[in-house]
Design a protein around this motif. Structure first.
Motif, mmCIF file in Angstrom:
data_model
loop_
_atom_site.group_PDB
_atom_site.id
_atom_site.type_symbol
_atom_site.label_atom_id
_atom_site.label_comp_id
_atom_site.label_asym_id
_atom_site.label_seq_id
_atom_site.Cartn_x
_atom_site.Cartn_y
_atom_site.Cartn_z
ATOM 1 N N PHE A 45 0.798 -1.225 0.000
ATOM 2 C CA PHE A 45 0.000 0.000 0.000
ATOM 3 C C PHE A 45 0.832 1.277 0.000
ATOM 4 O O PHE A 45 0.402 2.303 -0.526
ATOM 5 C CB PHE A 45 -0.957 0.018 1.193
ATOM 6 C CG PHE A 45 -2.321 -0.571 0.887
ATOM 7 C CD1 PHE A 45 -2.762 -0.738 -0.414
ATOM 8 C CD2 PHE A 45 -3.167 -0.923 1.923
ATOM 9 C CE1 PHE A 45 -4.013 -1.266 -0.690
ATOM 10 C CE2 PHE A 45 -4.430 -1.450 1.661
ATOM 11 C CZ PHE A 45 -4.846 -1.623 0.350
ATOM 12 N N GLU A 46 2.013 1.239 0.572
ATOM 13 C CA GLU A 46 2.821 2.463 0.666
ATOM 14 C C GLU A 46 3.730 2.663 -0.547
ATOM 15 O O GLU A 46 4.406 3.692 -0.661
ATOM 16 C CB GLU A 46 3.670 2.429 1.943
ATOM 17 C CG GLU A 46 2.854 2.326 3.236
ATOM 18 C CD GLU A 46 1.779 3.397 3.328
ATOM 19 O OE1 GLU A 46 2.094 4.576 3.038
ATOM 20 O OE2 GLU A 46 0.628 3.061 3.657
ATOM 21 N N ARG A 47 3.721 1.723 -1.460
ATOM 22 C CA ARG A 47 4.611 1.824 -2.624
ATOM 23 C C ARG A 47 4.095 2.875 -3.605
ATOM 24 O O ARG A 47 2.899 2.941 -3.889
ATOM 25 C CB ARG A 47 4.714 0.463 -3.333
ATOM 26 C CG ARG A 47 5.644 0.490 -4.551
ATOM 27 C CD ARG A 47 5.937 -0.905 -5.063
ATOM 28 N NE ARG A 47 4.834 -1.507 -5.782
ATOM 29 C CZ ARG A 47 4.554 -1.268 -7.068
ATOM 30 N NH1 ARG A 47 5.280 -0.393 -7.760
ATOM 31 N NH2 ARG A 47 3.554 -1.888 -7.661
ATOM 32 N N GLU A 48 5.018 3.697 -4.122
ATOM 33 C CA GLU A 48 4.663 4.681 -5.140
ATOM 34 C C GLU A 48 4.551 3.976 -6.496
ATOM 35 O O GLU A 48 5.438 3.199 -6.873
ATOM 36 C CB GLU A 48 5.743 5.769 -5.217
ATOM 37 C CG GLU A 48 5.824 6.652 -3.990
ATOM 38 C CD GLU A 48 4.735 7.721 -3.964
ATOM 39 O OE1 GLU A 48 4.187 8.042 -5.049
ATOM 40 O OE2 GLU A 48 4.439 8.225 -2.864
ATOM 41 N N LEU A 49 3.469 4.250 -7.221
ATOM 42 C CA LEU A 49 3.291 3.646 -8.533
ATOM 43 C C LEU A 49 3.934 4.520 -9.607
ATOM 44 O O LEU A 49 3.920 5.755 -9.529
ATOM 45 C CB LEU A 49 1.805 3.465 -8.846
ATOM 46 C CG LEU A 49 1.020 2.521 -7.932
ATOM 47 C CD1 LEU A 49 -0.367 2.258 -8.507
ATOM 48 C CD2 LEU A 49 1.750 1.209 -7.717
ATOM 49 N N THR A 50 4.481 3.870 -10.611
ATOM 50 C CA THR A 50 5.111 4.587 -11.714
ATOM 51 C C THR A 50 4.060 4.996 -12.735
ATOM 52 O O THR A 50 2.941 4.470 -12.759
ATOM 53 C CB THR A 50 6.152 3.697 -12.402
ATOM 54 O OG1 THR A 50 5.476 2.609 -13.045
ATOM 55 C CG2 THR A 50 7.162 3.150 -11.397
ATOM 56 N N GLU A 51 4.428 5.913 -13.613
ATOM 57 C CA GLU A 51 3.512 6.331 -14.675
ATOM 58 C C GLU A 51 3.182 5.159 -15.581
ATOM 59 O O GLU A 51 2.054 5.043 -16.082
ATOM 60 C CB GLU A 51 4.133 7.473 -15.477
ATOM 61 C CG GLU A 51 3.243 7.978 -16.625
ATOM 62 C CD GLU A 51 1.881 8.464 -16.137
ATOM 63 O OE1 GLU A 51 0.919 8.352 -16.929
ATOM 64 O OE2 GLU A 51 1.775 8.939 -14.989
ATOM 65 N N ALA A 52 4.141 4.266 -15.802
ATOM 66 C CA ALA A 52 3.903 3.091 -16.642
ATOM 67 C C ALA A 52 2.842 2.179 -16.030
ATOM 68 O O ALA A 52 2.121 1.471 -16.748
ATOM 69 C CB ALA A 52 5.193 2.314 -16.842
ATOM 70 N N GLU A 53 2.718 2.198 -14.714
ATOM 71 C CA GLU A 53 1.687 1.410 -14.032
ATOM 72 C C GLU A 53 0.360 2.155 -13.995
ATOM 73 O O GLU A 53 -0.715 1.550 -14.101
ATOM 74 C CB GLU A 53 2.140 1.071 -12.608
ATOM 75 C CG GLU A 53 3.323 0.113 -12.553
ATOM 76 C CD GLU A 53 3.877 -0.040 -11.148
ATOM 77 O OE1 GLU A 53 4.270 -1.168 -10.790
ATOM 78 O OE2 GLU A 53 3.937 0.971 -10.404
ATOM 79 N N LEU A 54 0.423 3.476 -13.866
ATOM 80 C CA LEU A 54 -0.798 4.272 -13.729
ATOM 81 C C LEU A 54 -1.567 4.420 -15.039
ATOM 82 O O LEU A 54 -2.802 4.445 -15.040
ATOM 83 C CB LEU A 54 -0.456 5.656 -13.184
ATOM 84 C CG LEU A 54 -0.027 5.716 -11.712
ATOM 85 C CD1 LEU A 54 0.516 7.102 -11.388
ATOM 86 C CD2 LEU A 54 -1.207 5.370 -10.814
ATOM 87 N N ALA A 55 -0.858 4.521 -16.157
ATOM 88 C CA ALA A 55 -1.517 4.791 -17.445
ATOM 89 C C ALA A 55 -2.557 3.735 -17.811
ATOM 90 O O ALA A 55 -3.721 4.082 -18.111
ATOM 91 C CB ALA A 55 -0.465 4.925 -18.546
#
Length: 278
Positions: A45-55
């Motif tokens: 839950f605390e991990r920051e998601l990358t743009e490649a994951e968010l798109a």
């Protein structure tokens, strides 16, 4: 954004767009995009998601908010403990149909039974019964070639292609043998009730939803046709719409079926009909 923030944001967006179980939908989609289990999410839950994951997740969230079924987005659905491919070619399997399969399983005494699933759709009933009864001979019929293609793909995925045969038939029109059990979850929604259906349900093929002006016409016709394809003492097992059971029970009696009875689903509605013939 952290994974938790993404889940919370998606859930809030779904709630705004009147999606049932918004948090559950959000978790399923995030887990699917990240190739994780839902339980895995809680550990990250605390991990920051990358743009490649968010798109790709943004696209999935938008499509779900617009009413595309969760099962179509995930590409699969769990049914009776098995995982089936699920897309717009056939109806998304409902929990009530799992209940039907559970009841039918309890009634099969001969493990080498010959079983026919009418209106098989994606093949969930036929394949679930074949998996449960390895010695049974199972067939599935449908009027939709698209649905039959999906059913065959599911059979291959489950390693059951050699045991379950799917072919096109309008009810029993192209069926030329007899069976110990005929089971059917046919379209039973009245055409005039289209406006009452959710956006998600309306993504299912019309041919899988609507049974005619009153909704029960196809079930009625199957009751008429089935005696010619049931072995002596064979069982007809049906899932029907709420409010349709009384009239259909009368048809079963008129057509000289015996041991006729109905069962309620877990919600308390009369949903399943059973009868023997001969």
């Amino acid at each position: 954004m952290t994974l938790l923030e993404v889940v919370q944001s998606a859930a809030a967006y779904f709630k705004k767009h009147n999606i049932e179980s918004p948090r559950l939908n959000a978790e399923h989609l995030v887990a699917h995009v990240l190739r994780r289990t839902r339980m895995d999410l809680y550990l990250e839950f605390e991990r920051e998601l990358t743009e490649a994951e968010l798109a790709p997740l943004r696209e999935m969230v938008m499509r779900r908010a617009q009413g595309e079924p969760l099962q179509h987005l995930l590409g699969t659905v769990e049914f009776c403990g098995l995982i089936f491919l699920c897309d717009k070619r056939a109806m998304v399997p409902r929990p009530e149909t799992e209940e039907l399969v559970e009841i039918v399983e309890s009634k099969i005494e001969n493990r080498q039974s010959k079983i026919l699933d009418v209106g098989t759709g994606s093949g969930v009933i036929a394949l679930s019964l074949a998996a449960k009864f390895p010695e049974a001979e199972v067939r599935g019929v449908d009027i939709s070639e698209d649905a039959l293609d999906l059913a065959r793909e599911n059979a291959a995925r489950l390693g059951l292609s050699d045991r379950v045969r799917f072919f096109r038939s309008n009810l029993l029109q192209n069926v030329d043998r007899t069976f110990d059990l005929i089971v059917a979850n046919l379209p039973y929604i009245a055409a005039q009730d289209r406006h009452t259906l959710s956006r998600e349900v309306l993504r299912d093929p019309d041919v899988a939803l609507f049974g005619g002006a009153h909704g029960d016409e196809l079930v009625h016709e199957l009751i008429v046709q089935a005696p010619a394809r049931l072995r002596p003492g064979g069982i007809l097992a049906l899932e029907v719409g709420i409010g349709q059971s009384e009239g259909l029970l009368s048809v079963l009696a008129e057509k000289k079926y015996r041991d006729i009875y109905s069962k309620n689903d877990y919600s308390g509605g009369t949903r399943f009909l059973f009868a023997r013939y001969g």
